[in-house]
Design a protein around this motif. Sequence first.
Motif, PDB file in Angstrom:
ATOM      1  N   ASP A 161       0.852  -1.184   0.000  1.00  0.00           N
ATOM      2  CA  ASP A 161       0.000   0.000   0.000  1.00  0.00           C
ATOM      3  C   ASP A 161       0.895   1.243   0.000  1.00  0.00           C
ATOM      4  OD1 ASP A 161      -1.753   2.059   0.460  1.00  0.00           O
ATOM      5  OD2 ASP A 161      -2.805   1.062   2.101  1.00  0.00           O
ATOM      6  N   PRO A 162       0.677   2.176  -0.931  1.00  0.00           N
ATOM      7  CA  PRO A 162       1.492   3.395  -0.959  1.00  0.00           C
ATOM      8  C   PRO A 162       1.461   4.160   0.360  1.00  0.00           C
ATOM      9  CG  PRO A 162       0.208   3.206  -2.965  1.00  0.00           C
ATOM     10  CD  PRO A 162      -0.269   2.114  -2.058  1.00  0.00           C
ATOM     11  N   ALA A 163       0.346   4.115   1.080  1.00  0.00           N
ATOM     12  CA  ALA A 163       0.251   4.813   2.372  1.00  0.00           C
ATOM     13  C   ALA A 163       1.214   4.210   3.382  1.00  0.00           C
ATOM     14  CB  ALA A 163      -1.181   4.744   2.894  1.00  0.00           C
ATOM     15  N   ILE A 164       1.365   2.884   3.355  1.00  0.00           N
ATOM     16  CA  ILE A 164       2.296   2.220   4.267  1.00  0.00           C
ATOM     17  C   ILE A 164       3.732   2.554   3.894  1.00  0.00           C
ATOM     18  CG2 ILE A 164       3.129  -0.021   5.054  1.00  0.00           C
ATOM     19  CD1 ILE A 164       0.313  -1.112   4.697  1.00  0.00           C
ATOM     20  N   VAL A 165       3.989   2.578   2.587  1.00  0.00           N
ATOM     21  CA  VAL A 165       5.323   2.927   2.104  1.00  0.00           C
ATOM     22  C   VAL A 165       5.694   4.341   2.549  1.00  0.00           C
ATOM     23  CG1 VAL A 165       6.737   3.341   0.061  1.00  0.00           C
ATOM     24  CG2 VAL A 165       5.164   1.385   0.128  1.00  0.00           C
ATOM     25  N   ASN A 166       4.776   5.275   2.369  1.00  0.00           N
ATOM     26  CA  ASN A 166       5.052   6.663   2.742  1.00  0.00           C
ATOM     27  C   ASN A 166       5.172   6.834   4.254  1.00  0.00           C
ATOM     28  OD1 ASN A 166       5.138   7.640   0.122  1.00  0.00           O
ATOM     29  ND2 ASN A 166       2.936   8.057   0.056  1.00  0.00           N
ATOM     30  N   ALA A 167       4.424   6.037   5.008  1.00  0.00           N
ATOM     31  CA  ALA A 167       4.539   6.090   6.463  1.00  0.00           C
ATOM     32  C   ALA A 167       5.927   5.666   6.906  1.00  0.00           C
ATOM     33  CB  ALA A 167       3.475   5.205   7.111  1.00  0.00           C
ATOM     34  N   ARG A 168       6.455   4.611   6.262  1.00  0.00           N
ATOM     35  CA  ARG A 168       7.809   4.154   6.585  1.00  0.00           C
ATOM     36  C   ARG A 168       8.850   5.173   6.143  1.00  0.00           C
ATOM     37  NH1 ARG A 168       7.352  -0.623   4.653  1.00  0.00           N
ATOM     38  NH2 ARG A 168       8.296  -0.312   2.620  1.00  0.00           N
ATOM     39  N   ARG A 169       8.619   5.774   5.005  1.00  0.00           N
ATOM     40  CA  ARG A 169       9.546   6.812   4.525  1.00  0.00           C
ATOM     41  C   ARG A 169       9.546   8.027   5.460  1.00  0.00           C
ATOM     42  NH1 ARG A 169       7.745   8.652  -0.987  1.00  0.00           N
ATOM     43  NH2 ARG A 169       9.614   9.949  -0.823  1.00  0.00           N
ATOM     44  N   PHE A 170       8.365   8.390   5.969  1.00  0.00           N
ATOM     45  CA  PHE A 170       8.292   9.535   6.877  1.00  0.00           C
ATOM     46  C   PHE A 170       9.095   9.280   8.144  1.00  0.00           C
ATOM     47  CE2 PHE A 170       6.400  11.505  10.633  1.00  0.00           C
ATOM     48  CZ  PHE A 170       6.596  12.847  10.318  1.00  0.00           C
ATOM     49  N   ILE A 171       9.037   8.067   8.654  1.00  0.00           N
ATOM     50  CA  ILE A 171       9.783   7.746   9.872  1.00  0.00           C
ATOM     51  C   ILE A 171      11.269   8.012   9.671  1.00  0.00           C
ATOM     52  CG2 ILE A 171      10.531   5.821  11.326  1.00  0.00           C
ATOM     53  CD1 ILE A 171       7.684   4.713  11.125  1.00  0.00           C
ATOM     54  N   GLU A 172      11.812   7.587   8.544  1.00  0.00           N
ATOM     55  CA  GLU A 172      13.230   7.811   8.267  1.00  0.00           C
ATOM     56  C   GLU A 172      13.515   9.308   8.074  1.00  0.00           C
ATOM     57  OE1 GLU A 172      15.532   5.525   8.603  1.00  0.00           O
ATOM     58  OE2 GLU A 172      13.858   4.239   9.208  1.00  0.00           O
ATOM     59  N   TYR A 173      12.612   9.970   7.379  1.00  0.00           N
ATOM     60  CA  TYR A 173      12.784  11.413   7.154  1.00  0.00           C
ATOM     61  C   TYR A 173      12.727  12.178   8.469  1.00  0.00           C
ATOM     62  CZ  TYR A 173      11.700  16.162   5.563  1.00  0.00           C
ATOM     63  OH  TYR A 173      11.713  17.524   5.369  1.00  0.00           O
TER      64      TYR A 173
END
Length: 304
Positions: free
Chosen positions: A164-176
Motif C-alpha cells: 500500500d502506498p500509504a504504508i510505504v510513505n509512512a515508513r519513509r516519513f519515519i526515516e525522514y
Amino acid sequence: MKKIFKHTLPALIACLMMLAACSDWTEPESITLRYPSIQEQNPALYTQYLKSLNDFKSSEHAIVIVSMNNLSTAPANQSQHLTALPDSIDYICLNNIFDVNEMHITEMDEVRKKGTKVLGLINFDAIESAWQAILEKEAEDASNTETSEKENELESGNETPDEDPAIVNARRFIEYCKEETARQLDAINALGTDGIVINFTGFDLNSLLQDEEKTAAETARQGAFFNLLTEWKAAHAGKEIVFKGSPQNVIGKDIGRKQVYHCQRPQCQKSLRNVLSRTDGIRQRRTDRPLYYRSNHSISQQHG
C-alpha cells in the motif's frame, strides 16, 4: 563707467570671498552620538541590579517566554537585538536554529548575565509540513511522467508491487523524521543553547481507540521524533525543556513529565492564563497560547 566699475569691483570680490567662506562653514561633518549606559555610569549599582534580577528569576514567579523569528542577517534595528528585550524575560526561544547571526550569538552571553536563558526550537510540526510538501511535489511530478506508481515503487528497492502506498510513505516519513530531528538537535548542540522548546501538535488520539493497527503506526511515527529527544535529554541533564503544543496527543512518552513548563493550546486548558510571547522584532501580534507553570501563576497579557 570706469567710476561705476571702480566701486562695484570690491563688492563683487567681497561677495565671492563670502561665498567661499560659507562653503567652508556648511561642510558636512559626522559626529558620534553615544550615551553612556547605566553600567558605565554606576558599575556598582548595575552589579547590585543584576544580583537582584537573578535572585528574582531563581524564585517562584510567573515565567515569561519569548519566541523570536531571528534573522540570519545582522539586526537592522534595536528591536531585533536579544539585548533589547525586557530584562524580566526568563526564556528566549530562537525559532531559526540553523543560521544564527554572530551578533545574536554574542548577545546570548549578555542576556545570560541577567538570568535569561536562550532556547532553540525543535519543531515536529515543521518536519510534518515539509514532508507533506515533498509528497505533493512527488505527486505532481508523477502526474507529468509516463512512469506508473508501481514502477516507481519497484525502483526504490524497498517495496514490493503489492504494498500500500500509504504504508510505504509512512515508513519513509519515519526515516525522514529521524534525519530532520537529528539535524535540528545537531544545530542546537552547535549553537550551545540552554535548552530546547519542543513544538508538537499531533492529532486527537481518541480517533485511534480500539484500533491497534493505527495505534501501532502512530506510535512508530511519533517515536521517530520523541525517541531522539529522550536520548538527547538523557545526555543533557542540565538543559531546560519546554513543551509547546498538545501533550495529550503524545503516545506513551515521558519527555514532559519531569519538565517544569508546558505551553499548551488554549482549547485544551482554557482556565490557564496567557504568558508573554514575542514572535519577531518587527511586528506586534497577540497570541493565545497559555503557559503551564508549577505555581499556576502566569502573566495575563501577551504581545508580539
